[in-house]
Design an enzyme around this catalytic site. Sequence first.
Site, PDB file in Angstrom:
ATOM      1  N   HIS A  44      39.188  25.938  37.833  1.00 29.22           N
ATOM      2  CA  HIS A  44      38.177  26.146  38.879  1.00 29.22           C
ATOM      3  C   HIS A  44      37.965  24.850  39.635  1.00 29.22           C
ATOM      4  O   HIS A  44      37.211  23.985  39.174  1.00 29.22           O
ATOM      5  CB  HIS A  44      36.862  26.599  38.251  1.00 29.22           C
ATOM      6  CG  HIS A  44      36.966  27.920  37.551  1.00 29.22           C
ATOM      7  ND1 HIS A  44      37.036  28.039  36.186  1.00 29.22           N
ATOM      8  CD2 HIS A  44      37.033  29.185  38.039  1.00 29.22           C
ATOM      9  CE1 HIS A  44      37.123  29.316  35.853  1.00 29.22           C
ATOM     10  NE2 HIS A  44      37.124  30.040  36.951  1.00 29.22           N
TER      11      HIS A  44
ATOM     12  N   ASP B 279      38.256  22.093  33.891  1.00 29.71           N
ATOM     13  CA  ASP B 279      38.994  23.086  33.105  1.00 29.71           C
ATOM     14  C   ASP B 279      40.395  23.317  33.654  1.00 29.71           C
ATOM     15  O   ASP B 279      41.096  24.216  33.218  1.00 29.71           O
ATOM     16  CB  ASP B 279      38.200  24.398  33.023  1.00 29.71           C
ATOM     17  CG  ASP B 279      37.967  25.022  34.392  1.00 29.71           C
ATOM     18  OD1 ASP B 279      38.531  24.545  35.395  1.00 29.71           O
ATOM     19  OD2 ASP B 279      37.208  26.015  34.457  1.00 29.71           O
TER      20      ASP B 279
ATOM     21  N   SER C 115      38.503  34.579  40.141  1.00 29.05           N
ATOM     22  CA  SER C 115      37.315  33.757  40.371  1.00 29.05           C
ATOM     23  C   SER C 115      37.541  32.654  41.398  1.00 29.05           C
ATOM     24  O   SER C 115      36.611  32.239  42.070  1.00 29.05           O
ATOM     25  CB  SER C 115      36.846  33.131  39.047  1.00 29.05           C
ATOM     26  OG  SER C 115      37.844  32.295  38.525  1.00 29.05           O
TER      27      SER C 115
END
Lengths: 217, 217, 217, 217, 217, 217, 217, 217
Positions: free
Chosen positions: H194, H191, H15
Amino acid sequence: MQLEKNQKLLFIGDSVTDCEREKPEGEGLFQALGNGYVSIVNAFLQANYPELGIRVVNKGISGNKVRELKERWQEDVIDQSPDWLTIMIGINDVWRQFDTPFIPDHHVDMEEYKNTLNELVSEAKAVTGTIVLMTPYYIEANPNDQMRATMDKYGRAVKQIADKHHTIFIDTQAAFNKLLENLYPAAIAWDRVHPNETGHTVLAKAFLNEIGFDWKK
Amino acid sequence: MQLEKNQKLLFIGDSVTDCEREKPEGEGLFQALGNGYVSIVNAFLQANYPELGIRVVNKGISGNKVRELKERWQEDVIDQSPDWLTIMIGINDVWRQFDTPFIPDHHVDMEEYKNTLNELVSEAKAVTGTIVLMTPYYIEANPNDQMRATMDKYGRAVKQIADKHHTIFIDTQAAFNKLLENLYPAAIAWDRVHPNETGHTVLAKAFLNEIGFDWKK
Amino acid sequence: MQLEKNQKLLFIGDSVTDCEREKPEGEGLFQALGNGYVSIVNAFLQANYPELGIRVVNKGISGNKVRELKERWQEDVIDQSPDWLTIMIGINDVWRQFDTPFIPDHHVDMEEYKNTLNELVSEAKAVTGTIVLMTPYYIEANPNDQMRATMDKYGRAVKQIADKHHTIFIDTQAAFNKLLENLYPAAIAWDRVHPNETGHTVLAKAFLNEIGFDWKK
Amino acid sequence: MQLEKNQKLLFIGDSVTDCEREKPEGEGLFQALGNGYVSIVNAFLQANYPELGIRVVNKGISGNKVRELKERWQEDVIDQSPDWLTIMIGINDVWRQFDTPFIPDHHVDMEEYKNTLNELVSEAKAVTGTIVLMTPYYIEANPNDQMRATMDKYGRAVKQIADKHHTIFIDTQAAFNKLLENLYPAAIAWDRVHPNETGHTVLAKAFLNEIGFDWKK
Amino acid sequence: MQLEKNQKLLFIGDSVTDCEREKPEGEGLFQALGNGYVSIVNAFLQANYPELGIRVVNKGISGNKVRELKERWQEDVIDQSPDWLTIMIGINDVWRQFDTPFIPDHHVDMEEYKNTLNELVSEAKAVTGTIVLMTPYYIEANPNDQMRATMDKYGRAVKQIADKHHTIFIDTQAAFNKLLENLYPAAIAWDRVHPNETGHTVLAKAFLNEIGFDWKK
Amino acid sequence: MQLEKNQKLLFIGDSVTDCEREKPEGEGLFQALGNGYVSIVNAFLQANYPELGIRVVNKGISGNKVRELKERWQEDVIDQSPDWLTIMIGINDVWRQFDTPFIPDHHVDMEEYKNTLNELVSEAKAVTGTIVLMTPYYIEANPNDQMRATMDKYGRAVKQIADKHHTIFIDTQAAFNKLLENLYPAAIAWDRVHPNETGHTVLAKAFLNEIGFDWKK
Amino acid sequence: MQLEKNQKLLFIGDSVTDCEREKPEGEGLFQALGNGYVSIVNAFLQANYPELGIRVVNKGISGNKVRELKERWQEDVIDQSPDWLTIMIGINDVWRQFDTPFIPDHHVDMEEYKNTLNELVSEAKAVTGTIVLMTPYYIEANPNDQMRATMDKYGRAVKQIADKHHTIFIDTQAAFNKLLENLYPAAIAWDRVHPNETGHTVLAKAFLNEIGFDWKK
Amino acid sequence: MQLEKNQKLLFIGDSVTDCEREKPEGEGLFQALGNGYVSIVNAFLQANYPELGIRVVNKGISGNKVRELKERWQEDVIDQSPDWLTIMIGINDVWRQFDTPFIPDHHVDMEEYKNTLNELVSEAKAVTGTIVLMTPYYIEANPNDQMRATMDKYGRAVKQIADKHHTIFIDTQAAFNKLLENLYPAAIAWDRVHPNETGHTVLAKAFLNEIGFDWKK
C-alpha cells in the site's frame, strides 16, 4: 506431536474460546483468532512447527451453551470438515443456574447437556479425524462450592462421553486446580470464568501437552 | 428516625460508593449521586421524608483504599463539614493482596489499615455530628475462603474502631451473608464485589434500618 | 405478601417502564430491567424474598401509547404467559394532546383509550393469574392544570376498568400527590413525567405496598 | 429602529442565551451565535437591515446565575465595550430553589439577586451605550404556581432596577403569557424553561419589537 | 392571512428544505422540522397564530432533484393530503451541471425539469388545496454568472408552471438579490447555496409575506 | 531544476497549505504533510528526483492570516532554517472582510497586510536561501466580482514585495484563471477557496513549473 | 530457572515492547502489560512458577529510539530498582534511516546508538541485579537486504556491549531467522517489524529459554 | 493524448485502486475517487485537459482478487460501458500465498489467475473501447525475494494476456523498480504493497505517460 502436515484444527465453544475472534470466519490476518487460548495454541504451533502448516480455525461464540452449539453444528462444524475438532462447552450451561436462578429457560440441566453433547460428538465423528473434549471449569479452589461442584459434575459427563467415543480428553479443571494451589482465583479471573492471559496460557498448555507438543523444538 | 431537618449526610468510600457519581461535586441534578446504594438511600429519604430536606453527598472514588482516603480527607470530608459522615472502605485494601499478589506496593496491610482509619475517624469527630462506619465485605458464603476470611478480619478492625469512637456500626458482611443463604454470589456480583441493584439495595437497607428509617411512612 | 414461589411478574408500559431496559428480552444480567421502578421492585423482591425466586420481566417501550401496546400484546404479553401482569399506560396518550396539539394522528382520545385498554385486559385475563392496573400520572400539584385534569380523567378510566375486571388497582397520581405536598414537581422531574430515582421509588413503593410487601423482613 | 450603523450588540445570560454558541468567542461563522433567540435576532437584523452592519455577540453560559455573571463581568462585558448590552438572568437563581431545594449553596435569594444585578448594571452603564434588561420567565400559565410566583417576584426586581437606571425593559413573562392563552406549556418547553424555536421566536420578537424593528422592511 | 384553522402545510424540496429534519416523519417534537426556513415558518406561525393550530410538515431530502421528487411523490405528497403544498426544487438540477460537468447522468436539463415539475403539480392539484411554487435560487449577485443565469432560466420555468396552474408563486432569487445589494454572497453562504440563518430567514419572510402573515400580531 | 541535494523546503500558509497536516511537526510518516498541494509537490519530488533527497515541511495552519503568521514566525520559520521558504497567505485576510463584514477585528486591511508580509520576508531573508511568494487567490472567473477584485489587489501587493526582495513569485490566481476558462468554479471548490484535488494540482504544478521541475524525468 | 522468589523483572523498549500497555504504570490488572511478548512472558511465569511470585513491569513506549530511552532512564529504570532489567532497543534507530531518509534529525547513527546504550547499561548496573540485552531485529530473510544488514550491525553492537558488561545476551534476529526458513516475513509481520502473536511468541521463547525456563513444569 | 472528448475511463482493482473511494458509485463530489492513483490521474486530466471533459470512475474494492472481480464483472464493468477500462489485479492473489500460507482457500494460483483474467478481458472487449492492463507489483528491490519473484510471474501473465488481446500494457513493477534504485521500500510502503502518495504518483505517472499525457500543457 500428533498433528500432521496441513491439518485443519477447529475449536468451538463459548466466550472463553471466542475472545473477540473475527466473525463469521474465525481465521486469517489481524487477530482473527481472538486473544484467548486458541490464539496462543496457534502462535506456538506456528512458532515451533512452521513446517507443518497447521490451519487453526476459531468458532467460539460468547454466551453459547451446548444448546446453541447444536443449532449451528452443521454450518460451523460439519460443513468445515476439520481434521481435528476441539470442543469446550458447558460453563454457561451451569453458570446461568447460579447467576440468574429464576429464569429457568436459560438453564441447561445435566440430562440435556449430556444428551446434546453426545449427539454432537456422534455427528462429528462421521466427518472428523480426531476429536478433543475439554471439560468446562470454574476457577474456584473449594470443591464444595455449589457452582464448582456442579461444574465438576458436568466435567465428569464430558469424561464419560469422551470415554464412550474414544476421543482425546482434557481436564481443564484439574489444570486450574494446580494453579490455585498458589494463586487465589481473583488473580486469574475476577468472575472465576473469563481468565486473563495467565489463565488462557493454562488452557493452551493443557491442550498442547496433551497432543505431544515439543516446547523446546 | 435519627436524621434531622436539613442535615447533610456525606458518604465516602471506593467504587461501591462511587458508582459513576458526578465529579468533583457528588450532588445535584441528573444522577449526580451515581447509581449505587447512596442513590437508593437518597431516593428513599426524599420519598418518605421530603419534609426533612436531607442533603446527601457522595464522595466515593473508584479504586480507593484507606490510603487514598487519607490524602483527600481534608478536602472531601473536613472542608465539607457534614452533619453525618458514613465511611465504607477496605475492599481494595484486601482485594489487591489477592488479585495482584506480586505487587506489594498496592497492598494495605492490617496495621496500616487500622491506624489510618482510626486517624481519619479521630479527625472527623472534631467537625462532624454523627459518624457511621460500614465494614468492607466480600460476597462469598464460605467463611474459610482466604479472601473472605481476610475481609472479615478487616471488618472486625472496623468494629473495634467504631467501638472505640462510639460511632454507629454497620456489618455489611452480615447483611450479605443473610442473602447468600438463598442466592449464590454470582447472582449478586460476578466478581463478588461490585453488586447489582439487589446488592446495593441490601447495603441501603442496612444503612436505613440502622438509623431508624420508617419504610411504611 | 401475595407473590408466590417461582412466579413470573411482567411489567408493560411506556418510557417510565422502559428506562433503557435491554431489548428484545427485558430480563437477565446487567441492568436488563432498566433503571426505573421495575428494577427497584425487582431489587427489593430479591433482597427481601430471595427464597421466593420471583422472575421479573420488563416489556416497557418508550413513547408507547395504548395503541402501540395493542399491536404487540400477543407477542409481549399473551405469549409470555406471566403469572402477574402490571400495566401502566396513558401518559403519552394524553401528553401528545398537549405538546403537539396540532398533530391529531398522535393523540389517543378517551374513547379509544378506554376501549383499547378494556380489550387488552380482557384478552390478558384468559391467560394471566393476576392483573395490576396502574394509572398514568402527571407530576403537577395543581388539579386544575389542564393536562393534570385530563390525566386524572384517564386515571379514572383505569379505575373503572380495574373495577369491572376485578384487577388490583394502583393510583400512582395519589402517590405523587402526597410527595408534592413537600416537593415542587421540578425536584422530581423537570418535564413532570420522567421521574428521577426518588420518583421511581414512589412508584415502586406504591406497587410493593399494594401487594403486601414486608419491608422489614 | 434604535440600533445605529456599526453598533455592537452584546447578549449575556444563561442557557437560554447560550444555546450551544461557540466559546470563548460568541460571534463569527457557522452558528457561532448558537441556536436560540440571539441567533434569530441576528438573522432578522441582517436580513432586514444589512446596511446597518450590526455586530451581534453572544456571551450566554449555561447554568449561570447572577452570581456567575458577576465573576466574569469584567472580561465578558466591560472589556467588550458593547454599544448595546442585553441582560437576561435569574431563571437558575430561582429554579435551583425548586429543583434542588436541599442544596442551599446553589440558591440565589432575592437580596443577593437584586444587589448583584444592580451592581452589574451600574458598572456597565459607565462603558456601554444602551442597556436592555429582560426579565427571567417560567413557561407556566398559573400565576399561583410556586415557582412561577417566585419568578414573577424576580421579574419585578428587574423592573425596579431598569426603572432606577433608566434602561430599556422587556417583560418576557408577559410575552410568554400571551402565547399560553392558546398553547399548553409543554408545547413550548417540556421543562417550562428551555423553549423550542417557537419560544425563542417569542423572545426575539419581544426584543425586536421593543427597539422599533420594522418587520416589513 | 390565508392559512386557516387546523390546516396542514407541507414543504417538499432538497437540502435547503431538509436541514437535518427527522426522518421518515418530518414533524413532531425536538427539531423534527430541521433547522432551516421550514422551522422558522413554523415558529412564527405558532408564535403569532397559535389559535389557528397550523400543522407544518417537512418532506425535504438533501440532494434531491425534481427527478427524485417524482419517485416519492405518491408517498410523500399525495398520501399526505396536505391542505397547502409548498415546492422548492431545482438547485441540484442546475448545480450538478456546473460542479460535476462530466457526469451527465446527474444533470436534469430544462426539458425534463419543466415536464416533470408540471406533471407533479398537476397530480398534486387533484388532492391539495393550495400550492405554492418557490423558485430555485443561487446566492450570486452577477446575473451574467453562468450558473446564476441558468438558475434564472429554471426560475422562469417555475413561473410559467405557476401561471399555468394558478398557484402561488414566490421568487426566492429576487428576495436574495435584494439582500445582495448590501451583503457579499459569502456572508450568507460560502457555497452560494446552503444559507446561514440569515438566508433561511430571507426564505421564511418571502413565504410568510406572500400569504399575508401579520408580523405585529 | 533549482532544488539541490538534501535541501529543506518549508511551506507556510493557511488552510489551503495545512490540509490536515500533522501537528506540531508537519513532516514524517503517514500523510504528515496533509492532503493538499504540499503533499503533491513532495510526492512528485520524491518520485522524479529521489536521488536529491529533498526534505519537505508543512507549516500551514487553518484560518491563519498574515497576522497569525507573524506571531509564529520565529518558531515556525526562523528556527527551522529552511533552505527554501514558500509563503502563500492572504485569503483569510480578504475573506473575513466579505463573509463577516461586521466584525472588523477579524479583517486585515491592505496596509497591515503589506507591511507585515514585507517584514516577515525581510526577517526570513537573513536565514533562508530562497524565498518563493505565492499570491492568494479566489476561484472566481469574474474580475469585477468584489472579493475577486480585492484578492487581486492583495496579489499585486505580493508581487511588489517579491520584486522588492527579488524572491521567486508565483501568480496562483493566473493559474486558476486558465482553468476557469473551461470549468465553472464550483467544479473546483464549492466555496471558491478550498480546492479539490484538481485545484491543489493546479497549485502544485504552478510551483513545480516555476522551479524547473522535469515532469518526464 | 534463574529468576528467584519475589523478584521484579522490568522490560524497556519501543512499540514491540509497548503493545498498548497501560500508562504510566505498566503493571497491574486488565492487560496492563500490553499484548506483546512481555505479556506472554508474564503469563508463562505465572502459569508455571506461581510460587515464585515474579513481578513483571512493562516500560516500553512506541516510537522510542535509544535517544528517548536516555531521557527517561532515571524515572523509568533507575527509580524502579528492578532485580532484572531487559532492554530491546534499536529498531526505530535504524528504521528511520530507511523510511524517512531525508529527515536526518530522526536518525540515530551507530556511534550515538552504541555510546548511549553503553552509558545506559553502565548506569543501570549500579542499581540492578541482572541485565538482559536483546538485539533489535528485522523480519527479513535476506541478509544482504540493506535494512537487514544495518540492523545486523546494530545487533552486533548490542553483542559487544553485552560482552563488555557481562550481561545476558539474546539474539532475536537469530530467533526470527530460524522461523523464516519456513515462513515468509509477511506471515509474521506485514511491515517486517510489528509481529503478530506468532512473532511475539518467538521473542518470549527466546527470553524464557535463555533464563532456564522449564516449559513442562 | 489518446483520450478523447467526453470519454468515460473506468479503473477496477483491489485496495490500491479503492483507497477509500465512495461506494457504491466511485465518482462525483468530495473525494469520491478515493485518495490513490485514480484520484491523481483524474486531477491531472482535469487540470491539464479540462476541455476534454473526461469522466473518471473508480471501481476498486479492497481485498479483491481476480476471483472477486469475476463475480462483479457484469455489474461493475459491462453494465458501465466505459470507453476506457483499466485493470490492475493480482496483488492479493499472490500475497495470500505468503501471509496466510496455511489457508489454501484464499490463494489464487497461476492457472486460475490467468484463465480468469483472460476471460474477463475477452468479455470486456465486446463492450469497451480501449483496455489497459496494469501488472500487479511488489515494492521490493530484490528479484530473488520469493514473493517478488512470484509477483513477477503473475506480471508476465498479464503481459501475455495484453499481447494476446492487443491491449495497452503497463509494467508497474518496472516503474517501482526505478524508484527503488534510490529509495528503500519502507520509504514508499511499510508493507511493500500500500504505497504512500509518492508511490501512487509513480502509478499515476506510469498510466499518464503511457497514454501520451502532456505534462506541460
